[in-house]
Design an enzyme around this catalytic site. Structure first.
Site, PDB file in Angstrom:
ATOM      1  N   THR A 167       0.813  -1.217   0.000  1.00  0.00           N
ATOM      2  CA  THR A 167       0.000   0.000   0.000  1.00  0.00           C
ATOM      3  C   THR A 167       0.847   1.269   0.000  1.00  0.00           C
ATOM      4  O   THR A 167       1.968   1.282   0.536  1.00  0.00           O
ATOM      5  CB  THR A 167      -0.899   0.016   1.261  1.00  0.00           C
ATOM      6  OG1 THR A 167      -1.506   1.298   1.391  1.00  0.00           O
ATOM      7  CG2 THR A 167      -0.109  -0.247   2.536  1.00  0.00           C
TER       8      THR A 167
ATOM      9  N   TYR B 200      -1.650   0.109  10.093  1.00  0.00           N
ATOM     10  CA  TYR B 200      -1.908  -0.578   8.822  1.00  0.00           C
ATOM     11  C   TYR B 200      -0.668  -0.504   7.932  1.00  0.00           C
ATOM     12  O   TYR B 200      -0.150  -1.533   7.464  1.00  0.00           O
ATOM     13  CB  TYR B 200      -3.125   0.064   8.132  1.00  0.00           C
ATOM     14  CG  TYR B 200      -3.306  -0.382   6.703  1.00  0.00           C
ATOM     15  CD1 TYR B 200      -3.583  -1.713   6.405  1.00  0.00           C
ATOM     16  CD2 TYR B 200      -3.192   0.516   5.643  1.00  0.00           C
ATOM     17  CE1 TYR B 200      -3.733  -2.130   5.082  1.00  0.00           C
ATOM     18  CE2 TYR B 200      -3.344   0.117   4.336  1.00  0.00           C
ATOM     19  CZ  TYR B 200      -3.605  -1.208   4.061  1.00  0.00           C
ATOM     20  OH  TYR B 200      -3.745  -1.611   2.760  1.00  0.00           O
TER      21      TYR B 200
HETATM   22  N1  UFG Z   1     -13.144  10.887   1.934  1.00  0.00           N
HETATM   23  C1  UFG Z   1     -14.133  11.772   2.286  1.00  0.00           C
HETATM   24  N2  UFG Z   1     -15.280  11.264   2.810  1.00  0.00           N
HETATM   25  C2  UFG Z   1     -15.495   9.929   3.003  1.00  0.00           C
HETATM   26  C3  UFG Z   1     -14.478   9.033   2.627  1.00  0.00           C
HETATM   27  C4  UFG Z   1     -13.311   9.547   2.097  1.00  0.00           C
HETATM   28  O1  UFG Z   1     -13.987  12.987   2.119  1.00  0.00           O
HETATM   29  O2  UFG Z   1     -16.563   9.553   3.502  1.00  0.00           O
HETATM   30  C5  UFG Z   1     -11.898  11.412   1.373  1.00  0.00           C
HETATM   31  C6  UFG Z   1     -10.707  11.093   2.251  1.00  0.00           C
HETATM   32  O3  UFG Z   1     -10.521  12.079   3.210  1.00  0.00           O
HETATM   33  C7  UFG Z   1      -9.582  11.023   1.232  1.00  0.00           C
HETATM   34  C8  UFG Z   1     -10.272  10.536  -0.044  1.00  0.00           C
HETATM   35  O4  UFG Z   1     -11.640  10.770   0.147  1.00  0.00           O
HETATM   36  O5  UFG Z   1      -9.079  12.280   1.020  1.00  0.00           O
HETATM   37  C9  UFG Z   1     -10.043   9.067  -0.310  1.00  0.00           C
HETATM   38  O6  UFG Z   1     -10.377   8.346   0.858  1.00  0.00           O
HETATM   39  P1  UFG Z   1     -10.509   6.758   0.889  1.00  0.00           P
HETATM   40  O7  UFG Z   1     -10.960   6.403   2.274  1.00  0.00           O
HETATM   41  O8  UFG Z   1     -11.339   6.298  -0.250  1.00  0.00           O
HETATM   42  O9  UFG Z   1      -9.040   6.273   0.615  1.00  0.00           O
HETATM   43  P2  UFG Z   1      -7.684   6.622   1.399  1.00  0.00           P
HETATM   44  O10 UFG Z   1      -6.920   7.536   0.495  1.00  0.00           O
HETATM   45  O11 UFG Z   1      -7.910   7.073   2.768  1.00  0.00           O
HETATM   46  O12 UFG Z   1      -7.041   5.172   1.553  1.00  0.00           O
HETATM   47  C10 UFG Z   1      -6.450   4.501   0.515  1.00  0.00           C
HETATM   48  C11 UFG Z   1      -6.605   2.999   0.737  1.00  0.00           C
HETATM   49  C12 UFG Z   1      -5.855   2.567   1.974  1.00  0.00           C
HETATM   50  C13 UFG Z   1      -4.429   3.048   1.876  1.00  0.00           C
HETATM   51  C14 UFG Z   1      -4.369   4.527   1.618  1.00  0.00           C
HETATM   52  C15 UFG Z   1      -2.975   4.997   1.416  1.00  0.00           C
HETATM   53  O13 UFG Z   1      -7.957   2.662   0.862  1.00  0.00           O
HETATM   54  O14 UFG Z   1      -5.888   1.172   2.062  1.00  0.00           O
HETATM   55  O15 UFG Z   1      -5.103   4.847   0.451  1.00  0.00           O
HETATM   56  O16 UFG Z   1      -2.741   6.062   2.246  1.00  0.00           O
HETATM   57  F1  UFG Z   1      -3.804   2.812   3.051  1.00  0.00           F
END
Ligand code: UFG
Length: 322
Positions: free
Chosen positions: A116, A140
């Site tokens: 990741t 994680y």
């Molecule tokens: N977001 C929102 N509202 C939500 C969900 C997400 O605004 O309800 C935003 C988050 O703040 C982020 C973006 O959308 O800026 C993407 O969020 P995700 O939760 O879809 O994905 P992440 O970037 O947090 O996580 C992903 C993978 C993880 C990995 C990470 C690497 O899902 O497994 O990238 O940092 F660890």
């Protein structure tokens, strides 16, 4: 090749299984079905419904003459890892090490780890390449990085060939094969946005609008789950050809903000996404964009479904049927 896919009933693993079959490989799945779905298993593919730590995994590797293991089975929620880190060190790191015991004692020589972008922590520059410091900011990311380090030691000492594939934001679906994202709970941006647009979920909350980004919301690199699967096949071929072990970023190199994602979902669905605006989510870096130049140069991999519109369209087609 004769491939064992752990977590082959999960989101990315199930796409991987179909991709391997299309590429003409023999597939066996190990999945304890704690988060995966048995109905994703294609006819004729053997599903061993147990945990990767189970001693029967070693028997399976020997009996089915497996030559390569693709390890997807793991916990994936950053927030959960902060609240309950032992789940991550136990089920991602310790379980991974036990799986490697089975792999080594069965004489399997190729291993691909589902890793990741979380191994990098807060970006010090962007796009992030593999030379970027690895300083995870949550258990994680720590658990995945630690398993990568175990693999590096085992490669040196035992001649195991491995690739650690560091995904950025996996998204999309393979509707023709009846596959898509099914997480419980769902925490990822695109499925939450699409379901909100389709009226299947409550309005989605944008986590923070005051980031130092062009429109104030976080920027991410969304990569199609089918492109991720293709990269694993490329990695297997590369390792089988004697390629050097190591880590590879998998992303498109294109960043999209949360607001851009909302606009894209609205364009594709023709509906307004109900959103509310909230506080930042702890641990979210403002920008996470990959340089996947190494995967292109070494593995010959380039994402072929790289536009956000294509990724969102595929995800919509799948979620609309659920
Ligand atoms: N977001 C929102 N509202 C939500 C969900 C997400 O605004 O309800 C935003 C988050 O703040 C982020 C973006 O959308 O800026 C993407 O969020 P995700 O939760 O879809 O994905 P992440 O970037 O947090 O996580 C992903 C993978 C993880 C990995 C990470 C690497 O899902 O497994 O990238 O940092 F660890």
């Amino acid at each position: 090749m004769r491939v064992l896919v752990t977590g082959g009933c999960g989101y990315i693993g199930s796409h991987m299984v179909r991709c391997l079959l299309h590429a003409g490989h023999d597939v066996t799945i190990v999945d304890d079905l704690s988060a995966g779905f048995a109905d994703t298993v294609p006819a004729g593919v053997h599903l061993a419904p147990f945990d990767v730590r189970d001693p029967r995994v070693r028997e399976l590797l020997v009996d089915r003459e497996i030559d390569s293991v693709l390890h997807f089975a793991s916990r994936i929620q950053v927030g959960e890892s902060m609240r309950d880190p032992r789940l991550y060190f136990r089920d991602n790191l310790a379980a991974g090490i036990t799986l490697l015991e089975h792999v080594l004692s069965a004489g399997v020589r190729r291993f691909v780890l589902s890793s990741t972008a979380a191994v990098y922590g807060y970006p010090q520059y962007t796009p992030i390449d593999e030379a970027h410091p690895t300083l995870p900011i949550n258990p994680y990311g720590e658990s995945k990085l630690a398993l990568e380090r175990v693999l590096a030691s085992y490669a040196t000492a035992y001649g195991l060939s491995y690739a650690a594939l560091r995904y950025f934001n996996a998204a999309g679906a393979w509707t023709d094969e009846g596959l898509g994202e099914r997480h419980d709970p769902e925490t990822h941006l695109l499925p939450l946005l699409i379901d909100a647009a389709l009226g299947k979920r409550a309005p989605m909350t944008v986590f923070g609008t005051d980031y130092d980004t062009p429109d104030g919301t976080c920027v991410r690199d969304y990569v199609h789950v089918r492109d991720l699967s293709d990269a694993h096949v490329a990695a297997l071929v590369y390792l089988a050809d004697g390629g050097e072990s190591g880590a590879f970023n998998l992303g498109t190199g294109q960043g999209h903000s949360v607001r851009e994602a909302i606009a894209c979902v609205e364009r594709v669905t023709g509906k307004t996404v109900p959103v509310s605006y909230g506080e930042r989510r702890a641990g979210d870096p403002p920008v996470l964009v990959a340089s996947a130049a190494r995967a292109a140069r070494v593995l010959g991999w380039r994402p072929s479904r790289a536009s956000l519109t294509e990724i969102v369209s595929d995800a919509c087609a799948w979620l609309a049927r659920q």
